[in-house]
Design an enzyme around this catalytic site. Sequence first.
Site, PDB file in Angstrom:
ATOM      1  N   CYS A  91       0.837  -1.201   0.000  1.00  0.00           N
ATOM      2  CA  CYS A  91       0.000   0.000   0.000  1.00  0.00           C
ATOM      3  C   CYS A  91       0.873   1.252   0.000  1.00  0.00           C
ATOM      4  CB  CYS A  91      -0.936   0.011   1.214  1.00  0.00           C
ATOM      5  SG  CYS A  91      -0.073   0.162   2.793  1.00  0.00           S
TER       6      CYS A  91
ATOM      7  N   CYS B  58       3.566   1.589   2.671  1.00  0.00           N
ATOM      8  CA  CYS B  58       4.810   0.869   2.386  1.00  0.00           C
ATOM      9  C   CYS B  58       5.721   1.709   1.496  1.00  0.00           C
ATOM     10  CB  CYS B  58       4.502  -0.459   1.706  1.00  0.00           C
ATOM     11  SG  CYS B  58       3.467  -1.585   2.649  1.00  0.00           S
TER      12      CYS B  58
ATOM     13  N   ASP C 263       8.123  25.275 -34.407  1.00  0.00           N
ATOM     14  CA  ASP C 263       9.154  25.635 -35.366  1.00  0.00           C
ATOM     15  C   ASP C 263       8.637  25.264 -36.757  1.00  0.00           C
ATOM     16  OD1 ASP C 263      11.761  26.272 -36.411  1.00  0.00           O
ATOM     17  OD2 ASP C 263      12.104  24.115 -36.538  1.00  0.00           O
TER      18      ASP C 263
ATOM     19  N   ASP D 227      13.026  20.707 -33.557  1.00  0.00           N
ATOM     20  CA  ASP D 227      13.802  19.537 -33.965  1.00  0.00           C
ATOM     21  C   ASP D 227      14.853  19.139 -32.952  1.00  0.00           C
ATOM     22  OD1 ASP D 227      15.739  21.436 -34.247  1.00  0.00           O
ATOM     23  OD2 ASP D 227      15.812  21.376 -36.431  1.00  0.00           O
TER      24      ASP D 227
ATOM     25  N   ASP E 287      16.701  24.420 -31.854  1.00  0.00           N
ATOM     26  CA  ASP E 287      15.614  24.883 -30.980  1.00  0.00           C
ATOM     27  C   ASP E 287      15.853  24.534 -29.514  1.00  0.00           C
ATOM     28  OD1 ASP E 287      14.025  25.825 -33.173  1.00  0.00           O
ATOM     29  OD2 ASP E 287      13.540  23.736 -33.617  1.00  0.00           O
TER      30      ASP E 287
END
Length: 735
Positions: free
Chosen positions: A19, A22, A439, A625, A629
């Site tokens: 759970c 834990c 772009d 790309d 960029d």
Amino acid sequence: MSTTETLAESTLDIEGMTCASCVNRVAKALTRVDGVVEASVNLATETAAVTYDPRAVDATVLSAAVAKAGYGGTVRAAVPELTADPGAGLDARRDLEIATLRRRWQVALVTGLALMAVMYLPGDLDPMGWLGPVLLVVATVVQAWAGQDIYRQAWTNLKHRTTSMDTLVALGTGTAYGYSAFVVLWPELAERWGLPLHLYFETALIVVALVLLGRWLELKAKKRTASSLRALVGLAPATARVLRGDVEVDVPLTGVVVGDLVRVRPGEKLPVDGVVTEGRSAVDESMLTGESLPVDKTVGAAVIGATVNTTGTLVVRTTAVGADSALAQIVRLVEDAQASAPPIQRLVDKVSAWFVPAVLVVALVTFLSWLTFGPEGQRVTLAIGTTIAVLIIACPCALGLATPTAVMVGTGRAAELGILIGDGLALETARRLTAVVLDKTGTITRGRPDLAAVTTVDPWSSDELVALVAAAEVGSEHPVGEAVVRAARERGLTLPTVDSFDSTPGHGVVAEIGDRTVVAGNAAHLAAHGVTAYGAGILVAVDGAYAGRLEVTDTVKPSSAAAVAQLRDLGLEVWMVTGDHETSARAVAAEVGIDHVLTDVRPADKAARVAELQAAGHVVAMVGDGVNDAPALAGADLGIAIGTGTDVAVAASDVTLVGGDLQGVVSAIDLSRRTVRTIKQGLVWAFAYNVLLIPVAAGALYWWHGLLLDPVLAGAAMALSSVSVVTNALRLRRS
């Protein structure tokens, strides 16, 4: 203080977590180790991702810290083989656990129902008779065997002074069993104290059975969540057909090295990343890039391992193998994303830290309240029944599963679509976007010049003119010349032999082809050879007479216009930022339907444009790309890199599209919204389940219509809660 360059990362397979409590305990145990910078624990994958200073701590210390917290921790191999499923060990362990749980819950349920039938037979059950001890022995053996893992973990928690859902289940079923055993063993004492001679053996057994049933269903569902990653790993072929001189040899994939020549026949998977050196074919890349149509591959084209060669035979020179291949990088990125936690998980971590202790307090108050204020003659019975119901129904399984399961399924589904989501933060950010900056070159357009149109004058046909110019440009490294040659090959044209060739850089070429003289270039170049012509593109003259014009442009990708329209339908403001001059940029923007255009922007200034949008209140995604960029990708709230071939891990981006299709941006944003919505649905269900049903289990409705929640029904509801959260997350696989 350690720098980023000196830090190491390890993944540990964690055993014994049940759970959210834990998860917190394992995370705290790891972060308390000197030298550990960060630890992220995932309940759905049962792993812990640890960032640490290797000069201060090693992997064995991490395992020891997990073991000290009461769990098993095994360090996973740093770089698994591509042909090996990184989750194979977890799958094998889960298969064994699924089979074990199935046997245990079935035996416990059948035994519990049998005891219930016996206890509700006509006539009163006398604990002092022979049947009471028989029921005690049967219940003891079956409960100890079926619930052994629950009680073992609860005992471990007690030794470490911690709590988890096993603590709640052990207390609830232990109370039912303990009271029943006391009544059977010391009935006279029970009567003297005024305790009702009621047995709860069947309740304890059925609750254990339902808890195990819930875990069984949960494990089966969790195993299905990892199917996307297993499918990716399964794409890799086991062997490759390597050319050793004039001989073809089948070797294991691990035996292929960079530079090897590999032959791939029609219908076979490409075993490696590489470049085509011989042959021509169409390759189905849909399993990695999401591209629906096969992509033509000729000499010089890059190919990706695990894609399918469809039509012709190819010879490929290997450029990447093993952990350096595109598929291995994709698997690694998906694993990292599935192990990450989005910011919304912080709320869950805070709540789960105090949840189980709070439930124990509520259970104690419930017991004392009924014992003190309950109706005469029923106080003990009601106190025991309601306390067990509170302990059982409050197990926080669903709370711990809601976020990691949805992230795991969502990122896996994204990978199937060729979308690599970096982490949980990127997943959550994508659904908050208000603006997308695109772009132009390589993003909206193909990023390479293509032959767009051919205009001829009589008697020349389009194919004849293209064949002549392509013959003159064969061997040219100029992008425009390459575009014409590529178009001729795509048309299947036979190129005539060139007898002589002369090039004037920046202007054009002159070629002698058979008995014809071909001049191709700009208007000034043709004028220098006595031909008057006007217009842009490649102007062509044959034997001193104008023959036509070839228009070569960076064409818009077929899917770009539809993708922009869908982005706008999602409520996003779409911008195009490009370094091109305004005329050509506006033309592309008009073609795809973008109204907001910024032109003549240098790569270094794109990040500033993104910052301006952010300052205006937008949550911005930058799509580019991943090379020029990079500053804008890093500065945006979400960087989306258009990746092709082996360029799948662009460092500046948060999301990478393996293919070059802009449609992936739409899919990434839509899938992000669906995933976060699924997380919220799971959390709302988990919170509402506990908030509404804990008071009911405590007996809040008893004074209204005498309604009480039977502990057996509480166990069933708890199991249903976890299974419903995981099943809801699995719906993302169909997105």
